[in-house]
Design a protein around this motif. Structure first.
Motif, short mmCIF file in Angstrom:
data_model
loop_
_atom_site.label_atom_id
_atom_site.label_comp_id
_atom_site.label_asym_id
_atom_site.label_seq_id
_atom_site.Cartn_x
_atom_site.Cartn_y
_atom_site.Cartn_z
N UNK A 1 0.85 -1.20 0.00
CA UNK A 1 0.00 0.00 0.00
C UNK A 1 0.88 1.24 0.00
N UNK A 2 1.71 1.35 -1.05
CA UNK A 2 2.69 2.44 -1.14
C UNK A 2 2.00 3.78 -1.35
N UNK A 3 2.75 4.84 -1.04
CA UNK A 3 2.22 6.18 -1.24
C UNK A 3 2.09 6.48 -2.73
N UNK A 4 0.96 7.10 -3.09
CA UNK A 4 0.68 7.44 -4.47
C UNK A 4 0.15 8.87 -4.48
N UNK A 5 1.01 9.81 -4.84
CA UNK A 5 0.62 11.21 -4.75
C UNK A 5 0.38 11.59 -3.30
N UNK A 6 -0.81 12.11 -3.03
CA UNK A 6 -1.16 12.51 -1.66
C UNK A 6 -1.85 11.38 -0.89
N UNK A 7 -2.10 10.27 -1.56
CA UNK A 7 -2.78 9.16 -0.90
C UNK A 7 -1.97 7.89 -0.94
N UNK A 8 -2.66 6.77 -0.95
CA UNK A 8 -2.04 5.46 -0.98
C UNK A 8 -2.64 4.64 -2.11
N UNK A 9 -1.89 3.63 -2.54
CA UNK A 9 -2.29 2.80 -3.68
C UNK A 9 -3.70 2.24 -3.53
N UNK A 10 -4.03 1.75 -2.34
CA UNK A 10 -5.32 1.11 -2.13
C UNK A 10 -6.48 2.11 -2.14
N UNK B 1 -1.23 9.63 -10.88
CA UNK B 1 -0.61 9.02 -12.06
C UNK B 1 0.34 7.91 -11.62
N UNK B 2 0.76 7.10 -12.59
CA UNK B 2 1.69 6.01 -12.35
C UNK B 2 2.93 6.21 -13.21
N UNK B 3 3.74 7.25 -12.92
CA UNK B 3 4.94 7.47 -13.75
C UNK B 3 5.98 6.38 -13.51
N UNK B 4 6.51 5.83 -14.59
CA UNK B 4 7.49 4.76 -14.42
C UNK B 4 8.78 5.29 -13.83
N UNK B 5 8.96 6.61 -13.84
CA UNK B 5 10.15 7.17 -13.19
C UNK B 5 10.17 6.83 -11.70
N UNK B 6 8.98 6.58 -11.12
CA UNK B 6 8.93 6.19 -9.71
C UNK B 6 9.55 4.82 -9.49
N UNK B 7 9.69 4.05 -10.58
CA UNK B 7 10.28 2.71 -10.49
C UNK B 7 11.79 2.74 -10.70
N UNK B 8 12.33 3.92 -11.02
CA UNK B 8 13.77 4.07 -11.22
C UNK B 8 14.37 4.67 -9.96
N UNK B 9 15.40 4.06 -9.43
CA UNK B 9 16.00 4.52 -8.18
C UNK B 9 16.67 5.87 -8.36
N UNK B 10 16.80 6.58 -7.24
CA UNK B 10 17.50 7.87 -7.28
C UNK B 10 18.95 7.67 -7.71
#
Length: 263
Positions: A89-98, A240-249
């Motif tokens: 239930x990861x953070x997604x924007x201001x809320x959570x995935x679920x 949104x679901x940007x794939x950049x969130x899947x790329x590590x810093x």
């Protein structure tokens, strides 16, 4: 190495793998405004296997619906964020995935009949990845159309067909489909406002019937998910679901991309 649980739905039977550092660098090179293209590239990179145990199962992420593509990106993030990032239930924007995922609504059979409008019978299908990429590529190519209106016209043109009307298969001939979609968007953009609003209302009703996993709408940048009905935070903004969130810093840093890339 992260072990991913299989993801199985009515149309998907996939097993994912972790993004390699080389692929992470290649993904970071895709301009963030090419959101749908980068999503396809990412999905192709992380699919370890995609099976088709039944005829309705689809193996190519270009032919997955926008919502199914969101689901797979979400499945990846749920495994890679770790407990500190919320895990499943990861953070997604201001809320959570679920707050956004409605797992009880799987992809329905389609096309769905919508009835009559303007003397024609219409039906609706969901937007696939190939269709979404075509809409993205056409941005700026329809006179006097941009932003949210562009995406609205694009989805209406892609989703709505008259009964008996055939569209080029975007998976077989993307250039032919791109030209067909451009012409169709141009025609719809010239509808009288009352006729356009009637068709828009029909599509809105159809999308309620098609809704699976996420309820989506179009904004200036493309597709976003709304918090699902019954979520504790229904007042949350679209996500949104940007794939950049899947790329590590780390990967962004060593490839020369800023931390805010793709946000």
């Amino acid at each position: 190495m992260i072990a991913f649980s299989p993801l199985r739905t009515r149309r998907l039977a996939v097993k994912l793998r972790e993004l390699s550092i080389v692929n992470a660098g290649a993904l970071a090179a895709v301009p963030p405004e090419r959101f749908e293209e980068s999503t396809t590239t990412f999905l192709q990179m992380i699919i370890e296997s995609a099976d088709a145990p039944t005829e309705r199962h689809v193996t190519d992420p270009k032919n997955w619906t926008v919502q199914e593509r969101m689901l797979v990106v979400g499945h990846y993030l749920a495994h890679t964020t770790g407990e500190e990032g919320g895990g499943a239930n990861f953070m997604l924007g201001e809320g959570y995935y679920m707050d956004y995922l409605n797992a009880s609504r799987d992809t329905p059979d389609f096309p769905i009949a919508l009835g009559s409008h303007g003397g024609d019978e219409w039906h609706i299908s969901p937007v696939t990845g190939t269709m979404a990429e075509a809409i993205e590529q056409l941005h700026g190519h329809i006179p006097n159309v941009a932003g949210q209106l562009h995406w609205m016209l694009g989805t209406m043109a892609a989703q709505l067909l008259r009964v008996g009307e055939l569209a080029p298969d975007p998976a077989l001939d993307s250039l032919k489909y791109l030209e067909w979609l451009k012409n169709r968007m141009q025609i719809i953009s010239e509808y009288p406002e009352s006729e356009f609003l009637g068709l828009y209302a029909m599509r809105h009703r159809g999308n309620k019937l098609l809704m699976h996993f996420f309820e989506t709408i179009e904004i200036d940048e493309g597709f976003v998910a709304l918090p699902h009905e019954g979520a504790e935070a229904e007042s949350l903004p679209p996500a949104r679901f940007p794939v950049s969130a899947c790329v590590s810093e780390f990967a962004k840093r060593v490839t020369g991309k800023p931390a805010q890339y793709g946000g």
